[in-house]
Design a protein around this motif. Structure first.
Motif, short mmCIF file in Angstrom:
data_model
loop_
_atom_site.label_atom_id
_atom_site.label_comp_id
_atom_site.label_asym_id
_atom_site.label_seq_id
_atom_site.Cartn_x
_atom_site.Cartn_y
_atom_site.Cartn_z
N THR A 184 0.83 -1.21 0.00
CA THR A 184 0.00 0.00 0.00
C THR A 184 0.86 1.26 0.00
O THR A 184 0.58 2.23 -0.71
CB THR A 184 -0.94 0.02 1.22
N GLY A 185 1.93 1.24 0.80
CA GLY A 185 2.78 2.42 0.92
C GLY A 185 3.30 2.90 -0.41
O GLY A 185 3.22 4.09 -0.74
N ALA A 186 3.85 1.98 -1.20
CA ALA A 186 4.41 2.36 -2.49
C ALA A 186 3.32 2.84 -3.45
O ALA A 186 3.49 3.86 -4.13
CB ALA A 186 5.16 1.18 -3.10
N ALA A 187 2.21 2.12 -3.50
CA ALA A 187 1.14 2.48 -4.43
C ALA A 187 0.58 3.86 -4.11
O ALA A 187 0.38 4.70 -4.99
CB ALA A 187 0.03 1.43 -4.38
N VAL A 188 0.35 4.12 -2.82
CA VAL A 188 -0.19 5.42 -2.40
C VAL A 188 0.83 6.53 -2.65
O VAL A 188 0.51 7.60 -3.18
CB VAL A 188 -0.61 5.38 -0.92
N ALA A 189 2.08 6.28 -2.26
CA ALA A 189 3.12 7.30 -2.43
C ALA A 189 3.27 7.71 -3.88
O ALA A 189 3.32 8.90 -4.21
CB ALA A 189 4.45 6.79 -1.87
N HIS A 190 3.34 6.75 -4.78
CA HIS A 190 3.53 7.07 -6.20
C HIS A 190 2.27 7.69 -6.81
O HIS A 190 2.37 8.55 -7.68
CB HIS A 190 3.95 5.82 -6.98
N ALA A 191 1.09 7.25 -6.36
CA ALA A 191 -0.15 7.80 -6.91
C ALA A 191 -0.35 9.26 -6.54
O ALA A 191 -0.87 10.04 -7.34
CB ALA A 191 -1.35 6.97 -6.42
N PHE A 192 0.10 9.65 -5.33
CA PHE A 192 -0.15 11.02 -4.84
C PHE A 192 1.08 11.92 -4.92
O PHE A 192 0.97 13.12 -4.66
CB PHE A 192 -0.62 10.97 -3.38
N HIS A 193 2.23 11.35 -5.29
CA HIS A 193 3.48 12.14 -5.29
C HIS A 193 3.35 13.33 -6.24
O HIS A 193 3.01 13.20 -7.41
CB HIS A 193 4.65 11.26 -5.72
N GLY A 194 3.60 14.53 -5.69
CA GLY A 194 3.59 15.74 -6.51
C GLY A 194 2.23 16.37 -6.72
O GLY A 194 2.15 17.42 -7.37
N LEU A 195 1.15 15.77 -6.19
CA LEU A 195 -0.17 16.37 -6.36
C LEU A 195 -0.32 17.59 -5.45
O LEU A 195 0.07 17.56 -4.28
CB LEU A 195 -1.28 15.36 -6.04
N ASP A 196 -0.88 18.65 -5.98
CA ASP A 196 -1.02 19.90 -5.21
C ASP A 196 -1.98 19.73 -4.04
O ASP A 196 -3.00 19.04 -4.15
CB ASP A 196 -1.55 21.02 -6.13
N ASN A 197 -1.64 20.38 -2.93
CA ASN A 197 -2.50 20.48 -1.75
C ASN A 197 -2.76 19.15 -1.06
O ASN A 197 -3.68 19.04 -0.24
CB ASN A 197 -3.85 21.12 -2.10
N ILE A 198 -1.98 18.12 -1.37
CA ILE A 198 -2.16 16.82 -0.71
C ILE A 198 -0.83 16.40 -0.08
O ILE A 198 0.17 16.24 -0.78
CB ILE A 198 -2.65 15.74 -1.69
N GLU A 199 -0.83 16.25 1.25
CA GLU A 199 0.30 15.71 1.98
C GLU A 199 0.03 14.25 2.30
O GLU A 199 -1.11 13.89 2.62
CB GLU A 199 0.53 16.48 3.29
N VAL A 200 1.05 13.41 2.23
CA VAL A 200 0.89 11.99 2.49
C VAL A 200 1.82 11.58 3.63
O VAL A 200 3.02 11.89 3.60
CB VAL A 200 1.20 11.15 1.23
N VAL A 201 1.26 10.91 4.64
CA VAL A 201 2.05 10.37 5.75
C VAL A 201 1.77 8.88 5.83
O VAL A 201 0.61 8.46 5.96
CB VAL A 201 1.69 11.05 7.09
N ILE A 202 2.83 8.08 5.74
CA ILE A 202 2.69 6.63 5.69
C ILE A 202 3.37 6.00 6.90
O ILE A 202 4.55 6.25 7.15
CB ILE A 202 3.29 6.05 4.39
N LEU A 203 2.62 5.19 7.64
CA LEU A 203 3.16 4.44 8.78
C LEU A 203 3.39 3.00 8.36
O LEU A 203 2.57 2.40 7.66
CB LEU A 203 2.18 4.44 9.96
N TYR A 204 4.52 2.43 8.79
CA TYR A 204 4.78 1.02 8.48
C TYR A 204 5.58 0.39 9.62
O TYR A 204 6.30 1.09 10.35
CB TYR A 204 5.52 0.87 7.14
N PRO A 205 5.45 -0.94 9.81
CA PRO A 205 6.14 -1.60 10.92
C PRO A 205 7.64 -1.74 10.62
O PRO A 205 8.03 -2.40 9.65
CB PRO A 205 5.45 -2.95 11.02
N LYS A 206 8.45 -1.13 11.46
CA LYS A 206 9.90 -1.11 11.24
C LYS A 206 10.47 -2.54 11.21
O LYS A 206 10.20 -3.34 12.10
CB LYS A 206 10.58 -0.30 12.33
#
Length: 425
Positions: free
Chosen positions: A135-157
């Protein structure tokens, strides 16, 4: 189309509001007010992926997207194929990893991003999501660079593969990533706490891109139609048994919605690893999640799946016949043996697909064909697959490009107060 909160039916929202809001009151999931009836499934299966998907999704977005706008969304989101690959006479794989981040979640994340960018009206939105891997990669790439949208992704270290991690922790810009010193369930619990904090949610325009977001599920319906279209084109007429590797159970939810729309799926197998809450529940009637166990099919290391209430609702309302659902637990040894068995048949799989294959392959009747989901490219689990097969795997370009990049994550304890302060800062 309206969507209502499964925990509070008095809360009814439009599709656009459901996409922007993510969760309803009391962490309730949104569900469509009715399941549309699709006319002439055979004609739909003759169409191409984009055209068919517009027809399938149009009733769900009525009032928020015109057909022309929906076409633009779908065309932009689904600009890569879903492929049915025959493994044996009775078994095929639905390969969902031909998108930019090599995982099935590209479909849902890109569709959601395209919808949300049309629904924001310029206000700032913070996407907060938890990932057990893809999910992290898919969401990050889908929203990367879109105006007015910040993305914060949590994952188990330390609990996802290094290549999975690098695909979403190296982008920077509007993508921020946090390695949580705990399990995926800890990450998911922190996301839920954030949504319950109304002051926080309002201050940062909180939204989630997890499979709890209805837009993700609607997008996933489309590739089941694509799979049966390809099987039909190949002359396959046997009953289709769909085996779904299941963690948060979004994929199975979408498959059931596809069947409810009229897609001729005969029955479902919910394949899990040692995190077997659902198989035990279907057997005993007792919902008793255990502590999450780490496995080599790590994206399924979920003990309290978020999407189960939607499935339970469909079963209770007899939208889906309970008799069409079975669930099976596959252990680590069985998973590895399935990777080896598939390789011996000339098919390269990773652990999640192998779990789905193993769960259904020995239970197919003569009049059935098995279709299991290949949810991620085997190279995303390079170390595990190489260890099982004893041979090296080449990296596809998408992974090779990020393999040498620096991880930009910060570490954090599973402490909501710390996360809250980070989000407000």
């Amino acid at each position: 189309m309206k969507y209502y909160n499964l925990k509070d039916n008095t809360e009814q929202v439009s599709f656009s509001q459901a996409v922007k809001q993510g969760l309803g009151r009391n962490q309730g999931l949104f569900f469509p007010e009715y399941i549309p009836t699709l006319d002439n499934i055979d004609a739909l299966l003759e169409m191409g992926l984009v055209e068919r998907s517009v027809e399938v999704l149009a009733p769900f977005v009525e009032g928020d997207l015109t057909k022309e706008a929906l076409y633009q969304v779908v065309e932009s989101a689904f600009n890569f194929p879903a492929k049915v690959n025959q493994v044996s006479d009775k078994v095929s794989s639905l390969e969902l990893y031909h998108g930019p981040t090599l995982a099935f979640k590209d479909f849902g994340a890109r569709f959601m991003a395209q919808c949300l960018s049309r629904f924001t009206d310029g206000e700032k939105i913070t996407i907060l999501t938890a990932t057990s891997g893809d999910t992290g990669a898919a969401v990050a790439h889908a929203f990367h660079g879109l105006d007015n949208i910040e993305v914060v992704i949590l994952y188990p270290k330390g609990k996802i593969s290094l290549l999975q991690e690098k695909m979403f922790t190296t982008l920077g810009g509007n993508i921020r990533t946090i390695a949580i010193e705990g399990s995926f369930d800890d990450c998911q619990a922190m996301v839920k706490q954030a949504f319950d904090d109304k002051e926080l949610a309002k201050a940062i325009g909180l939204n989630s891109a997890n499979s709890i977001n209805i837009s993700r599920l609607l997008a996933q319906i489309c590739y089941y139609f694509e799979a049966l279209a390809q099987l039909k084109a190949q002359g396959e007429t046997r009953n289709v048994v769909l085996s779904v590797p299941s963690g948060n159970f979004g994929n199975l939810t979408a498959a059931m919605l596809a069947k409810a729309l009229g897609l001729p799926i005969s029955r479902f197998v919910a394949a899990t690893n040692a995190n077997d809450t659902v198989p035990r529940y279907l057997k005993t009637g007792q919902w008793s999640p255990n502590k999450t166990v780490a496995t080599i099919s790590n994206a399924m290391d979920v003990s309290n799946p978020n999407n189960w209430p939607r499935i339970e609702f469909m079963l209770e309302q007899q939208i889906i016949d309970r008799a069409t659902l079975s669930s099976k637990t596959i252990d680590e040894e069985q998973t590895q043996s399935a990777v080896i068995a598939l390789n011996q048949m000339g098919y390269l799989s990773e652990p999640h697909g192998a779990v789905a294959y193993k769960a259904m392959v020995n239970e197919l009747a003569d009049d059935e064909i098995g279709l299991f989901l290949g949810t991620a490219h085997p190279a995303k689990f390079k170390e595990v697959v190489e260890s099982i097969l004893g041979r090296p795997l080449a990296l596809p370009k998408e992974l090779a490009d990020c393999a040498g990049e620096q991880i930009l994550s910060i570490d954090m304890a599973p402490d909501f107060d710390q996360l809250r302060a980070f989000l407000l800062a």
